[in-house]
Design a protein around this motif. Sequence first.
Motif, PDB file in Angstrom:
ATOM      1  N   VAL A 157       0.776  -1.017  -0.160  1.00 30.63           N
ATOM      2  CA  VAL A 157       0.029   0.028   0.057  1.00 30.63           C
ATOM      3  C   VAL A 157       1.385   1.487   0.298  1.00 30.63           C
ATOM      4  O   VAL A 157       0.021   1.953  -0.301  1.00 30.63           O
ATOM      5  N   GLU A 211      -6.795  12.676  -6.455  1.00 22.55           N
ATOM      6  CA  GLU A 211      -6.354  11.203  -6.237  1.00 22.55           C
ATOM      7  C   GLU A 211      -5.882  10.776  -4.926  1.00 22.55           C
ATOM      8  O   GLU A 211      -5.944   9.714  -4.574  1.00 22.55           O
ATOM      9  N   TRP A 214      -8.738   9.962  -2.889  1.00 28.74           N
ATOM     10  CA  TRP A 214      -9.210   9.232  -2.686  1.00 28.74           C
ATOM     11  C   TRP A 214      -8.540   7.948  -2.332  1.00 28.74           C
ATOM     12  O   TRP A 214      -8.882   7.777  -1.811  1.00 28.74           O
ATOM     13  N   HIS A 215      -7.254   7.940  -2.853  1.00 30.73           N
ATOM     14  CA  HIS A 215      -6.801   6.809  -1.708  1.00 30.73           C
ATOM     15  C   HIS A 215      -6.894   7.264  -0.020  1.00 30.73           C
ATOM     16  O   HIS A 215      -6.636   6.376   0.444  1.00 30.73           O
ATOM     17  N   TYR A 217      -8.725   8.458   1.727  1.00 30.84           N
ATOM     18  CA  TYR A 217     -10.603   7.855   1.667  1.00 30.84           C
ATOM     19  C   TYR A 217     -10.647   6.223   2.333  1.00 30.84           C
ATOM     20  O   TYR A 217     -10.813   5.772   2.798  1.00 30.84           O
ATOM     21  N   ARG A 218     -10.264   5.352   0.895  1.00 29.69           N
ATOM     22  CA  ARG A 218      -9.661   3.947   0.722  1.00 29.69           C
ATOM     23  C   ARG A 218      -9.038   3.321   1.887  1.00 29.69           C
ATOM     24  O   ARG A 218      -9.073   2.243   2.706  1.00 29.69           O
ATOM     25  N   HIS A 219      -7.522   4.349   2.249  1.00 31.12           N
ATOM     26  CA  HIS A 219      -6.870   4.002   3.512  1.00 31.12           C
ATOM     27  C   HIS A 219      -7.736   3.714   4.861  1.00 31.12           C
ATOM     28  O   HIS A 219      -8.018   3.151   5.804  1.00 31.12           O
ATOM     29  N   THR A 221     -11.342   3.962   4.897  1.00 31.95           N
ATOM     30  CA  THR A 221     -12.233   3.183   5.342  1.00 31.95           C
ATOM     31  C   THR A 221     -12.143   1.466   5.137  1.00 31.95           C
ATOM     32  O   THR A 221     -12.728   1.203   5.987  1.00 31.95           O
ATOM     33  N   GLU A 222     -11.030   1.605   4.943  1.00 36.59           N
ATOM     34  CA  GLU A 222     -10.327  -0.183   5.291  1.00 36.59           C
ATOM     35  C   GLU A 222      -9.966   0.006   6.526  1.00 36.59           C
ATOM     36  O   GLU A 222      -9.833  -1.645   7.521  1.00 36.59           O
ATOM     37  N   ASP A 225     -13.727   0.453   8.841  1.00 36.82           N
ATOM     38  CA  ASP A 225     -14.385  -0.992   8.807  1.00 36.82           C
ATOM     39  C   ASP A 225     -14.507  -2.337   9.297  1.00 36.82           C
ATOM     40  O   ASP A 225     -14.295  -3.268   9.586  1.00 36.82           O
TER      41      ASP A 225
END
Length: 232
Positions: A157, A211, A214-215, A217-219, A221-222, A225
């Motif tokens: 990552v 970008e 978005w990275h 946000y994904r980081h 969220t994962e 979660d």
Amino acid sequence: MAGWLGPRIHDHTIATRFDFQGEVTLLGFLASILALTASLMVGHVLGYLQATLSEKTDLYLRLRDTLISFDDFLRTQNDPSGLVGAAQSFSWELKKLRLEDFPILDWDSRLKDLGKRLEKHPREGEESNLPLEVMAYLGYCEELVSAIGLACIKQIVVRVLLQPILKMFIVMGCIILTLICYCFCFSLTPFQVRLALPVFFSFVTLLLLYEVAWHFYRHITENTDFPDSAEE
């Protein structure tokens, strides 16, 4: 946009003076935004990488301590069925692994011989609890090996997070080169090009900010979660 605005500005002396001041200010503003975002990203990535490496090393040391405790337990057992020998061989193979050898992708094949021994071990007698105790150690070892594998994924990552940082440095370098060229040959640059460059760099900056967002946000969220929130 440059082709539409260019023919409609007739006084190129006023436009040239205005364009030089305006474009230098705009390009400098874009470069400062990229520099600030890149510096924040570099700090985050370095901190994330350091935490991942520390976590991976700590899990590896815990695995070795567990294997040592497992060996001490096996030495106290008197088992003629060969289960202890197979377990000691399995432990020895794991202790030979270095941190660079992870993640382990053949865990099931490593457990194949030991699993057969566990199935054939007698369920009655003085050593009837031995398979359960061995399986408890194996379960803890498997948990640690899986955690080390997740730490290795986190290292991947980090490489993904580095991509927008490199793009930002490239764009900042292009902006600096453009400003240097403007200092020497601004009046010789076609008017449409002078109008197109700020639009291009502004659009690229927006894409890079998207970008990065978005990275992140994904980081986040994962890593936040939970099963309960997923079910909802």
